[in-house]
Design a protein around this motif. Structure first.
Motif, short mmCIF file in Angstrom:
data_model
loop_
_atom_site.label_atom_id
_atom_site.label_comp_id
_atom_site.label_asym_id
_atom_site.label_seq_id
_atom_site.Cartn_x
_atom_site.Cartn_y
_atom_site.Cartn_z
N GLU A 106 -7.39 -4.09 -8.56
CA GLU A 106 -7.49 -3.32 -9.80
C GLU A 106 -6.37 -3.72 -10.77
OE1 GLU A 106 -9.58 0.84 -8.32
OE2 GLU A 106 -7.41 0.83 -8.69
N SER A 127 1.33 5.45 -5.47
CA SER A 127 0.43 6.16 -6.37
C SER A 127 0.96 6.04 -7.79
CB SER A 127 0.36 7.64 -5.99
OG SER A 127 1.61 8.28 -6.28
N ARG A 178 -4.67 0.43 -5.86
CA ARG A 178 -5.55 -0.29 -4.96
C ARG A 178 -5.60 -1.77 -5.34
NH1 ARG A 178 -9.10 4.49 -5.95
NH2 ARG A 178 -8.95 5.83 -4.11
N GLN A 179 -5.64 -2.61 -4.37
CA GLN A 179 -5.73 -4.04 -4.61
C GLN A 179 -7.05 -4.37 -5.30
OE1 GLN A 179 -3.15 -6.56 -3.69
NE2 GLN A 179 -2.22 -4.53 -3.98
N GLY A 210 0.82 -1.20 0.00
CA GLY A 210 0.00 0.00 0.00
C GLY A 210 0.85 1.26 0.00
N ARG A 248 -3.71 8.88 -8.78
CA ARG A 248 -4.58 7.92 -8.11
C ARG A 248 -3.75 6.90 -7.35
NH1 ARG A 248 -9.75 5.60 -8.80
NH2 ARG A 248 -9.82 3.34 -8.38
N PRO A 249 -4.15 6.55 -6.15
CA PRO A 249 -3.43 5.49 -5.43
C PRO A 249 -3.67 4.13 -6.07
CG PRO A 249 -5.38 6.17 -4.19
CD PRO A 249 -5.25 7.12 -5.34
#
Length: 604
Positions: free
Chosen positions: A402, A350, A399-400, A347, A396-397
């Motif tokens: 995606e 970006s 994300r799991q 996590g 945009r971060p």
């Protein structure tokens, strides 16, 4: 290693807030000039995809920053014409209260003007439009009360702080990398002019001039070209019209006595003094070139830029350089993908982090001259924006669950790279994997293709789309573009698309990049570079061509649905990954080598 981007920045280049005021100012200027409208192209006088800051007229006026498109400003509507790559992007960049996106080429500009404007004169800058383009518009407007008029540039007239022209320093491109001297190239092309009964050819494309003279430049981002005009005569001599500060003593020594340096302001007088017939490329030269020649009574003969086809068919030295560049770049990509697989699950990453890290791995090669284009890095729904460019506002971060689409490339002195890989961030789901596999099948089909001499890109474009078509899917861009050798990452005339009529020939380098995009959800694109080569004789021994793959980076096996692959597709993929291992493993070590071993294992 997150890295710090040096070449790419993340400030927003679009400013829709200024669109209404600038459009109003432009319309006022048009009224003062007795014009009902004006054409605002993306291109510059050299018809470049990448333009200098001075020539960013379309972006300055509308906010749209895509690499293709144009605007037509009329009294009641200002249309921004964009192709399938930019349908999503344009809506986020322009003020939709004053600018209207128009799907192009489905909607042609001529009929659109005719349907939108009852009568009046539409102005255009003849240095920014080709003769072919204007002739097409005039034909579409024939019989209407609307006409076109060449005039001074109306956007320049209201752009108070317009930047000055670029003055990047040009430099020599070594013979060892070019594979043919400028003198030999010019002699070969001059022979063609003599055979056609032509006294000279006007050159306006920067990459043609750079290729012909074995030089490179720094006038536009990402592409090592210089802005200049040139005239090649039938004796093989060249008049180069270029700003003096771009040419230093070292480059002047590199240019032989057959190259005469002239100031840019001497170009028009030089045209008027030429003996005819003079070849002009109707599809790439500014209309002003033929207008100036004809005004002086010089005979104009329409013909292809004589450099384009020879430039597209790379020399053995250029191909060797491209192979070396791709091995270097492949190792950087593997290190990047290993880093991504390690860091993304933690996590905190970006899109900007990803772009910066990838540039860092390329810079670590100590051979990076520049990027070949701004990296496209789209996480989740941003991947569906085909030519997405991350900014601080859109960042945009990751994300799991995606997908992450990364389309990137590099300029090295020995070659230009362009590669796209789409990766899963955790479990992206069965639907995404099925779509990914269909895109991969299309890439494999094109990679395996054999085809007779004389086949053009349009004849094989469907090979890459067929697996998607079977599921009712498709993509709104060409399958492949030409690529230069330490030149423009988008090079003509070769390409793989429904529109391409240029026969493919040995030495031509193209991209192989099918994709699939679901707006608001994800984007998938896979891209290798390939080169046309003569194929082993089979059957009745007809001359056939095939493709050599230049790019060696694994595909994400987490997204490959093995059951969808045919035995032939599986064999190709396993053989490709085995070759990736053989070529790239000696260039990486430690965790990256371990990652590569797992990524290149047979599907089983």
């Amino acid at each position: 290693m997150k890295g710090i981007a040096v070449f790419q920045t993340f400030t927003s280049q679009a400013d829709p807030t200024q669109g209404a005021a600038r459009l109003a100012s432009l319309r006022a200027r048009l009224g003062a000039e007795g014009l009902a409208g004006f054409l605002v192209p993306r291109s510059d006088a050299h018809q470049g995809e990448y333009v200098a800051a001075r020539d960013e007229r379309l972006s300055w006026l509308t906010g749209f920053t895509g690499s293709a498109g144009f605007a037509i400003v009329l009294p009641g509507v200002a249309g921004v014409f964009i192709d399938g790559r930019y349908r999503v992007q344009v809506r986020g960049q322009v003020d939709l209260a004053v600018f209207t996106p128009v799907p192009w080429p489905e909607v042609k500009p001529g009929p659109w003007i005719r349907d939108t404007l009852a009568e009046g004169v539409v102005g255009f800058d003849p240095w920014l439009h080709t003769a072919e383009e204007i002739a097409g518009l005039e034909a579409a407007l024939a019989g209407s009360a609307v006409s076109l008029r060449a005039c001074a540039n109306m956007v320049d007239a209201i752009w108070a702080d317009q930047p000055g022209p670029p003055l990047g320093r040009a430099f020599a491109h070594p013979l060892a990398l070019a594979g043919e001297s400028s003198l030999a190239k010019r002699a070969r092309l001059a022979e063609g002019l003599r055979a056609a009964g032509q006294k000279a050819a006007v050159l306006t494309l920067p990459d043609s001039i750079c290729w012909l003279l074995n030089i490179r430049g720094a006038d536009v981002p990402r592409n090592p070209v210089l802005h200049a005009f040139a005239v090649l005569d039938d004796a093989g001599d060249v008049a180069l019209f270029v700003d003096g500060p771009k040419i230093d003593a070292a480059l002047r020594a590199h240019l032989d006595a057959g190259v005469r340096l002239c100031a840019p302001e001497a170009f028009v007088p030089g045209l008027r003094a030429l003996p005819g017939p003079v070849r002009v490329d109707r599809g790439s030269a500014p209309l002003a070139v033929s207008q100036e020649l004809q005004a002086a009574g010089v005979e104009v003969v329409w013909g292809d830029d004589p450099c384009r086809l020879p430039k597209a068919c790379k020399t053995a030295a250029e191909l060797d350089g491209m192979r070396a560049a791709h091995l270097r770049d492949g190792a950087a990509m593997v290190q990047f993908l290993c880093w991504l697989d390690t860091e993304a699950p933690k996590g905190g990453l970006s899109e900007i982090d990803v772009v910066s890290a990838l540039e860092g791995f390329r810079r670590a090669t100590n051979a990076l001259h520049d990027l070949s284009f701004d990296t496209i890095c789209g996480a989740g729904p941003n991947g569906a924006i085909i030519h997405y460019r991350v900014t601080e506002e859109t960042n945009r971060p990751l994300r799991q669950g995606e997908l992450l689409l990364v389309d990137s490339g590099a300029q090295y002195a020995d070659g230009t790279t362009d590669i796209t890989r789409t990766m899963a961030l955790g479990d992206a789901g069965a639907e995404a994997a099925a779509c990914y596999t269909r895109v991969l099948q299309g890439m494999i089909a094109l990679s395996r293709a054999r085809f007779p001499k004389g086949i053009a890109g349009r004849d094989i474009d469907a090979l890459a789309r067929a697996p998607l078509w079977l599921a009712g899917l498709d993509y709104d861009h060409g399958t492949g573009h030409g690529v230069g050798a330490f030149l423009s990452v988008h090079e003509g005339p070769q390409r793989i698309s429904r529109l391409s009529e240029v026969p493919l020939a040995p030495g031509m380098i193209l991209s192989n990049e099918p994709g699939y995009y679901r707006e608001g959800a994800f984007g998938i694109r896979l891209e290798n570079l390939i080169v046309v080569q003569e194929a082993e004789a089979l059957g009745d021994k007809r001359a056939q061509f095939s493709f050599e793959t230049l790019t060696f980076v694994p595909f994400d096996r987490r997204l490959i649905v093995s059951a969808m692959l045919s035995p032939g597709e599986r064999d190709w993929l396993d053989a490709y990954h085995a070759t990736v291992w053989d070529k790239i493993a000696p260039r990486v070590e430690g965790a990256a080598r371990d990652w590569l071993a797992a990524a290149c294992a047979p599907l089983g």
